[in-house]
Write a protein that holds these residues in place. Structure first.
Motif, PDB file in Angstrom:
ATOM      1  N   GLY A  73      -4.413  12.454   4.083  1.00 51.00           N
ATOM      2  CA  GLY A  73      -4.394  11.675   5.056  1.00 51.00           C
ATOM      3  C   GLY A  73      -3.708  10.458   4.921  1.00 51.00           C
ATOM      4  O   GLY A  73      -3.253   9.467   5.491  1.00 51.00           O
ATOM      5  N   GLN A  74      -4.353   9.740   3.585  1.00 52.72           N
ATOM      6  CA  GLN A  74      -4.030   8.525   3.310  1.00 52.72           C
ATOM      7  C   GLN A  74      -2.555   8.479   2.884  1.00 52.72           C
ATOM      8  O   GLN A  74      -1.773   7.566   3.243  1.00 52.72           O
ATOM      9  CB  GLN A  74      -4.717   8.061   1.766  1.00 52.72           C
ATOM     10  N   THR A  75      -2.005   9.260   2.149  1.00 54.67           N
ATOM     11  CA  THR A  75      -0.692   9.468   1.830  1.00 54.67           C
ATOM     12  C   THR A  75       0.339   9.529   2.710  1.00 54.67           C
ATOM     13  O   THR A  75       1.227   8.920   2.996  1.00 54.67           O
ATOM     14  CB  THR A  75      -0.314  10.345   0.823  1.00 54.67           C
ATOM     15  N   ILE A  76      -0.091  10.380   3.873  1.00 52.20           N
ATOM     16  CA  ILE A  76       0.749  10.508   4.934  1.00 52.20           C
ATOM     17  C   ILE A  76       0.831   9.325   5.844  1.00 52.20           C
ATOM     18  O   ILE A  76       1.755   8.872   6.283  1.00 52.20           O
ATOM     19  CB  ILE A  76       0.298  11.713   5.927  1.00 52.20           C
ATOM     20  N   LEU A  77      -0.087   8.444   6.119  1.00 49.55           N
ATOM     21  CA  LEU A  77      -0.279   7.281   6.951  1.00 49.55           C
ATOM     22  C   LEU A  77       0.402   6.417   6.096  1.00 49.55           C
ATOM     23  O   LEU A  77       1.447   5.492   6.805  1.00 49.55           O
ATOM     24  CB  LEU A  77      -1.583   6.768   6.951  1.00 49.55           C
ATOM     25  N   ARG A  78       0.341   6.104   4.829  1.00 50.65           N
ATOM     26  CA  ARG A  78       1.181   5.065   4.017  1.00 50.65           C
ATOM     27  C   ARG A  78       2.682   5.511   4.159  1.00 50.65           C
ATOM     28  O   ARG A  78       3.504   4.584   4.400  1.00 50.65           O
ATOM     29  CB  ARG A  78       0.960   5.263   2.577  1.00 50.65           C
ATOM     30  N   GLN A  79       3.175   6.624   3.849  1.00 51.93           N
ATOM     31  CA  GLN A  79       4.495   7.023   4.088  1.00 51.93           C
ATOM     32  C   GLN A  79       5.120   7.011   5.566  1.00 51.93           C
ATOM     33  O   GLN A  79       6.229   6.689   5.873  1.00 51.93           O
ATOM     34  CB  GLN A  79       4.781   8.421   3.425  1.00 51.93           C
ATOM     35  N   ALA A  80       4.187   7.262   6.427  1.00 48.73           N
ATOM     36  CA  ALA A  80       4.625   7.158   7.841  1.00 48.73           C
ATOM     37  C   ALA A  80       5.092   5.584   8.362  1.00 48.73           C
ATOM     38  O   ALA A  80       5.789   5.529   8.946  1.00 48.73           O
ATOM     39  CB  ALA A  80       3.464   7.771   8.807  1.00 48.73           C
ATOM     40  N   TYR A  81       4.185   4.751   7.924  1.00 52.05           N
ATOM     41  CA  TYR A  81       4.534   3.418   7.904  1.00 52.05           C
ATOM     42  C   TYR A  81       5.812   2.980   7.409  1.00 52.05           C
ATOM     43  O   TYR A  81       6.425   2.229   8.163  1.00 52.05           O
ATOM     44  CB  TYR A  81       3.110   2.653   7.477  1.00 52.05           C
TER      45      TYR A  81
END
Length: 400
Positions: A232-240
């Protein structure tokens, strides 16, 4: 001399038995490493607070103390969950277990160890609908509502805010699959459009390919049903970093201020999420006061539910009249539901006095009513959360 030696040995043996009988062991299966490692310690602290209050107010079974023994499931590794449950149940000989936390860990440990051994398990955090499908001989309970309800609430919440198109990525396990299914079913039934609903594997370093596929649908609203400390953390960072999404949405596994610190307060400002909540009832206030006095965050996700699970197990042991495993599930149902004198968090002395008098009790906990249905589920209370000024804050409660 030989007879004296035997007599001395016998006295030592009796003394040792007396020591063993003066303590009742209860297990705690937590995900202390892995995708919820930042969430697990406060949950354990909630259970420890309940046990501390019980021990300070006279203990169980005429003065015996409860020892809470913890073990790590890693949250996602079935073998680790099974091995930890085996150690607690078959080596430490615990009477009952608080946990596990992650749904897959609860399913694996219950099916392979807990149910065959006849051990009561009360999870404060396993939300997958699949928990209700375990052939558990009425041994697996939870003090948090099922994701079949949370998913429905999240869907209705988004639609009420005018969010009518989403793309969804969910962690590919019992938790993610169950929550995503409940959410997408309710969302589409309510008129929403799920442009994509894709599984992802936990623990990867790069989700740019998955995010590219989601972004290709041209939808700004990204729903991430995963874990705050890993995917979840990695996805949000890379989504941003991709710049393709403007609104982030999550559920209970994502609710943690550690996530906000890791990804960035400015990045996640306005993120919407849901989690099992704490109703505005006297029991919640009593728990919050006691937790605050111990230096704990009374609003930590699943901490109140862990308190309730541990307190209920202690009440069931007292009601059962022994530290035996047999009959404990029946005793749990008796202390958790009406009729009976209402028992609030921390009211241990009152509870054991009533039990000794033969009176019925009804525990109303930190996280609300604990009236278990036939599948071991409790009524639903869900909180709406929004990231505001660098932290998840509660907007309101949503109940059945």
């Amino acid at each position: 001399m030989f007879k004296k030696t035997l007599l001395g040995a016998a006295i030592i043996a009796v003394s040792a038995i007396g020591v063993a009988q003066a303590q009742v062991k209860v297990g705690f299966l937590g995900g202390f490493t892995g995708p919820i490692e930042s969430l697990a310690p406060p949950i354990l602290a909630g259970a420890q607070l309940a046990i501390k209050q019980v021990n300070e107010q006279g203990g169980v079974l005429d003065g015996q103390t409860i020892e809470l023994l913890s073990a790590d499931t890693t949250c996602t590794e079935a073998s680790a969950a099974i091995n930890s449950a085996d150690r607690l149940i078959n080596t430490e000989n615990v009477t009952a277990i608080v946990g596990a936390l992650c749904s897959g860990a609860t399913i694996a440990s219950a099916n392979n160890v807990g149910v065959p051994a006849g051990v009561l398990m009360v999870s404060p955090a396993s939300t997958s609908p699949a928990i209700s499908e375990i052939a558990d001989n009425d041994l697996v309970f939870r003090t948090t509502p099922s994701d079949s309800y949370q998913g429905e609430v999240l869907a209705k919440l988004l639609l009420s805010k005018g969010i009518e198109d989403v793309v969804v990525t969910y962690v590919n396990n019992d938790y993610g699959q169950g929550l995503a299914s409940a959410f997408t079913t309710a969302y589409t039934a309510g008129g929403g459009n799920v442009a994509a609903n894709d599984a992802h594997e936990d623990g990867k370093a790069d989700y740019r390919s998955e995010l590219g596929g989601l972004a290709s649908h041209g939808v700004d609203n990204l729903v991430v049903l995963a874990y705050a400390d890993t995917s979840g953390q990695t996805i949000l960072r890379q989504a941003y970093e991709s710049g393709n999404f403007t609104q982030y949405i999550g559920a209970d596994g994502m609710v943690g201020d550690g996530l906000v610190r890791a990804v960035g307060a400015d990045v996640l400002e306005g993120m919407i999420a849901t989690r099992p909540g704490t109703p505005d009832i006297p029991g919640a206030g009593m728990y919050a006061e006691a937790a605050t006095a111990e230096g704990m965050d009374p609003n930590a996700v699943f901490a109140g539910q862990a308190y309730d699970a541990a307190f209920l197990i202690a009440l069931a042991i007292e009601k059962n009249g022994s530290a035996d495993r047999e009959g404990l599930n029946k005793a749990l149902r008796e202390v958790a539901s009406p009729p009976g004198v209402v028992i609030m968090p921390g009211e241990w002395e009152k509870a054991i006095a009533l039990i000794k008098e033969g009176q019925d009790i009804n525990y109303e906990g930190a996280s609300g009513s604990q009236d278990f249905d036939e599948l071991g589920n409790v009524p639903g209370i869900i909180e709406e959360m929004v990231v505001t000024d660098g932290a998840f804050t509660t907007v309101g409660l949503i109940a059945d």
